[in-house]
Design a protein around this motif. Structure first.
Motif, short mmCIF file in Angstrom:
data_model
loop_
_atom_site.label_atom_id
_atom_site.label_comp_id
_atom_site.label_asym_id
_atom_site.label_seq_id
_atom_site.Cartn_x
_atom_site.Cartn_y
_atom_site.Cartn_z
N UNK A 285 103.24 160.60 7.13
CA UNK A 285 101.97 161.29 6.98
C UNK A 285 100.97 160.34 6.31
N UNK A 286 99.95 159.89 7.02
CA UNK A 286 99.04 158.90 6.46
C UNK A 286 98.35 159.40 5.19
N UNK A 287 98.31 158.55 4.19
CA UNK A 287 97.57 158.83 2.96
C UNK A 287 97.05 157.49 2.47
N UNK A 288 95.75 157.29 2.62
CA UNK A 288 95.20 155.97 2.32
C UNK A 288 94.68 155.86 0.90
N UNK A 462 94.51 146.51 0.82
CA UNK A 462 94.38 145.16 1.39
C UNK A 462 93.09 145.03 2.19
N UNK A 463 92.74 146.08 2.94
CA UNK A 463 91.51 146.03 3.73
C UNK A 463 90.28 145.99 2.83
N UNK A 464 90.31 146.78 1.75
CA UNK A 464 89.13 146.90 0.90
C UNK A 464 88.99 145.76 -0.10
N UNK A 465 90.11 145.21 -0.59
CA UNK A 465 90.05 144.30 -1.73
C UNK A 465 90.56 142.89 -1.45
N UNK A 466 91.34 142.69 -0.39
CA UNK A 466 91.94 141.37 -0.16
C UNK A 466 91.44 140.69 1.10
N UNK A 467 90.41 141.26 1.71
CA UNK A 467 89.81 140.62 2.87
C UNK A 467 90.61 140.70 4.15
N UNK A 468 91.57 141.61 4.22
CA UNK A 468 92.39 141.72 5.43
C UNK A 468 91.59 142.38 6.55
N UNK A 469 91.90 141.99 7.79
CA UNK A 469 91.33 142.64 8.97
C UNK A 469 92.27 143.74 9.44
N UNK A 470 91.77 144.78 10.04
CA UNK A 470 92.64 145.88 10.48
C UNK A 470 93.78 145.44 11.39
N UNK A 471 93.51 144.46 12.27
CA UNK A 471 94.56 144.03 13.20
C UNK A 471 95.64 143.19 12.50
N UNK A 483 101.34 139.50 5.15
CA UNK A 483 99.96 139.21 4.74
C UNK A 483 99.93 138.80 3.27
N UNK A 484 100.63 139.54 2.43
CA UNK A 484 100.64 139.21 1.00
C UNK A 484 101.22 137.82 0.78
N UNK A 485 102.30 137.49 1.50
CA UNK A 485 102.94 136.18 1.33
C UNK A 485 101.96 135.06 1.65
#
Length: 756
Positions: A285-288, A462-471, A483-485
């Motif tokens: 169940x998604x919870x962001x 990660x999307x909001x604070x670490x510059x990650x792209x959704x894909x 991604x973290x590594x």
């Protein structure tokens, strides 16, 4: 064993269920003993003792001690108590209570009474159960009180007694659910009612599917709490004292399946429903969002936490998993309890000689080429480390890049804020710590800092604070880890300074021992040119043999592993010819209030090895999580450490109330720290600074219940006031507590042994 028995009625039974007292008396008589109920007994004093009001507890307990004591007799009667909590108060805490108030004679008599006091079912089984008939056909789920399970030895006598009733079948309750606290905890259920209700909800929900007709137990206080909650949410459960069920099997009393004090309709809307645990929110169940709580008081934070089903679902999954792994890990040892006792002895010996051990450690760090710094408090530690970092980049424009391995000691001193204020970029490299750093949060658990997150909220972070792209970061653990590594590897390679804590230090070699399940610890200690260790002064061991034992218990208690993925030993800086390692090693030995604890009332807290086992065992942490405690440290160990190490922070003292005193924490602790006793000590220390209303209330209670005649009058008055319970629940000072529970109604009349 004497054939004379003194029955201690307990105040709860006197007020709410005198039929239970009568049932206990008949059972004892049926076992061949003469029973007396001395007129002078009142209460054991446990309510005030648990709240920290020692003088008031002693005043009330002294009246009961006088009634139970039989000076001058060669063979005094056995004292039998139909409640595990009251039996524990008499046997375990009365001598300590009178010692604390300086009453030597009462302490002596209390020790004598303690030695001949037994809980009812333990007495009946040891004596030989009376002949029991079939009784009423009943399927019973036994709720063993926390005191019966721990201080009194496991509750086996209660199960044996119930098994002797032919028509009664004891329904197996899953071990974890059977042993988990119901949430009463005396004043805990008044001070933190939302948390108490949530714990009762979980206890009641675990009953689903067992096919039981009722819950039975030996502590009326727990049973009243469970009934009050079950009726408040509209799903009343038949709840009975074991004495009533056994008495029914004697064929002397007819029961209708409900206790005498069944309350009327609930006075207000319930705060929650007990079936919220039957279908926990699935991970799919998604919870962001991260499930964090904040607020100005302990009460407000716990209320917010228990109202969040997302947080509670994540907590339950995590602590159940850790607790299960711990049980499996310790089961591999031939005698885990003996090792725990040995570990406690080692830590006690080390703390008694800590200055000498620290001196040996410092000498050996210097001998291997390292540097030693002594920090009296957080400000001194931050200043020292900031200076080391500043010198590491002397002559270069810009601030230093600092990479850190997980360290609660650096959280304690607020090191990240200090370094950032000095112009440094600080990166947490433990995955959980990095997640909470990005989210601007505190760790919620010692070994799982991001336990309040799931993969969906981590992805959002990660999307909001670490510059990650959704894909780049689908909500898949492998992708998030990858991604973290990649993000962190670049920082490892560019870092100027690496900072770690220390799980242990070994004095005989000047070594630092780090225990991790990620490779970041070795990257932080081997790649940067400067390595700084923040070492709590109590973490030093004398020898490698001591490390062997403590490491064995640490890893199994924390994660159930025989050895963590990475157990690293750092001894001095890089030597000539070695391909990696720092050019400089700095060890900052942190005091920050620890020295003040040495040799004092709370010195045993310095034995803590930060395994997190007490958090995983704690029924309160299970409901509210780490942020509700308001400080760096959470759970039972945090409830003790926060008032001791953060005493200047507003609200730090109240953290000692975040416990039902169930004792599960000490049972889980690998070095047997008596956490519940330390919490009681903190409550005693806090009592004089309580509100004037609170102090006056306890003083009034002690004046009344410390006098047998006044006590009896109050019991009769409570019976007369039965019609006023409903309206009283609407009073402002009761409304907040009654909203999620029905209030127990006193029995119609006090059927006491002295008045028929």
């Amino acid at each position: 064993m004497t054939n004379e028995v003194t029955l201690f009625r307990t105040c709860v039974a006197d007020v709410f269920s005198p039929t239970t007292v009568a049932a206990a008396a008949r059972l004892i008589e049926a076992s061949g003993c003469a029973v007396s109920c001395p007129d002078g007994q009142t209460c054991c004093g446990q309510p005030a003792w648990n709240a920290g009001f020692v003088d008031e507890a002693a005043r009330v307990a002294r009246a009961s001690l006088a009634a139970l004591g039989t000076p001058g007799r060669a063979e005094a009667p056995t004292v039998v108590v139909p409640a595990g909590s009251c039996a524990t108060m008499i046997t375990h805490y009365w001598p300590e209570l009178f010692r604390l108030v300086g009453d030597t004679e009462a302490e002596r008599r209390a020790r004598a009474v303690a030695g001949r006091t037994r809980e009812l079912t333990q007495f009946l089984v040891a004596r030989g159960l009376p002949e029991l008939g079939a009784g009423t056909p009943t399927r019973v789920a036994l709720h063993q009180s926390c005191h019966s399970l721990r201080e009194l030895g496991g509750g086996g006598a209660t199960r044996e007694a119930m098994a002797a009733v032919e028509a009664c079948s004891v329904v197996p309750w899953p071990d974890d659910d059977a042993q988990r606290c119901c949430g009463f905890g005396g004043t805990f259920s008044l001070k933190l009612p939302e948390a108490a209700e949530a714990m009762a909800d979980e206890k009641l929900a675990s009953l689903r599917g067992l096919g039981a007709d009722c819950i039975a137990g030996t502590d009326l206080s727990c049973l009243l709490h469970l009934r009050a909650r079950s009726e408040a949410v509209g799903t009343p459960v038949a709840i009975r004292h074991v004495a009533d069920l056994l008495d029914g099997a004697l064929g002397t009393v007819a029961h209708d399946g409900r206790p005498a004090n069944s309350p009327a309709a609930p006075p207000g809307p319930p705060r929650g429903v007990p079936d919220q645990f039957s279908d926990p929110a699935p991970d799919e169940a998604p919870s962001d969002r991260s499930a964090t709580v904040d607020g100005p008081t302990l009460r407000s934070r716990t209320a917010t936490a228990v109202a969040d089903p997302v947080l509670r679902s994540r907590l339950r999954k995590a602590v159940d998993r850790f607790a299960g792994h711990r049980a499996e890990g310790l089961a591999e040892l031939a005698d885990a309890d003996a090792l725990r006792r040995a570990a406690r002895g080692i830590k006690g010996e080390l703390l008694a000689d800590l200055p000498a051990v620290l001196e040996q450690f410092a000498d050996n760090v210097l001998a291997t080429g390292g540097h030693i710094h002594w920090a009296a408090d957080a400000a001194a530690a931050d200043a020292t480390i900031s200076d080391i970092v500043r010198r590491a980049v002397t002559g270069r424009a810009g601030g230093a890049l600092v990479v850190k391995s997980k360290s609660m000691a650096t959280e304690e001193i607020g090191l990240n804020r200090a370094l950032e204020a000095a112009g440094c970029e600080v990166v947490e490299t433990d995955l959980g710590e990095w997640i909470v750093q990005l989210a601007g949060e505190r760790p919620s658990h010692i070994i799982a800092p991001a336990v309040h997150h799931d993969r969906h909220s981590i992805r959002a972070t990660f999307l909001a604070e670490a510059g990650a792209r959704p894909d780049e970061v689908p909500a898949v653990p492998e992708a998030l880890n990858a991604y973290a590594r990649g993000w962190l590897r670049d920082r490892f390679l560019r870092a100027d300074v690496g900072i770690t804590g220390a799980n242990f230090a070994v004095a005989e070699s000047g070594s630092i021992v780090l225990v991790t399940n990620e490779g970041n610890g070795r990257m932080v200690t081997s790649l940067p040119r400067v390595h700084v260790v923040v070492l709590g002064m109590e973490r030093v061991l004398r020898t490698w043999d001591q490390l062997d034992l403590l490491l064995t218990l640490l890893t199994r208690s924390a994660t159930g592993q025989r050895l963590t993925s990475y157990t690293s030993v750092v001894t001095g800086p890089r030597r000539a010819g070695e391909p990696d390692g720092p050019d400089e090693l700095h060890v900052v030995v942190l005091d920050n209030g620890r020295a003040d604890l040495l040799g004092g009332e709370f010195h045993e807290m310095l034995a803590c090895i930060r395994c997190g086992a007490c958090l995983n065992a704690c029924p309160v942490y299970r409901q509210v999580g780490g942020h509700a405690y308001g400080g760096v440290y959470a759970g039972p160990m945090g409830a003790v450490l926060t008032p001791l190490l953060e005493h200047e922070r507003p609200g730090a003292a109240e953290t000692a109330d975040a416990s039902t005193l169930c004792g599960a924490c000490m049972q889980a602790c690998p070095v047997e720290i008596p956490l519940q006793d330390l919490l009681l000590g903190l409550r005693r220390r806090n009592a004089p600074s309580s509100s004037r209303t609170t102090r006056l209330a306890w003083q009034a209670w002690a004046r009344v219940w410390g006098r047998p005649a006044a006590y009896r009058g109050s019991v009769r008055l409570a019976a007369l006031a039965r019609p006023l319970v409903g309206p009283a629940a609407r009073l402002p000072w009761l409304r907040t507590h009654a909203a999620g529970r029905t209030l127990p109604i006193p029995a119609p009349r006090p059927k006491r042994g002295d008045d028929g």
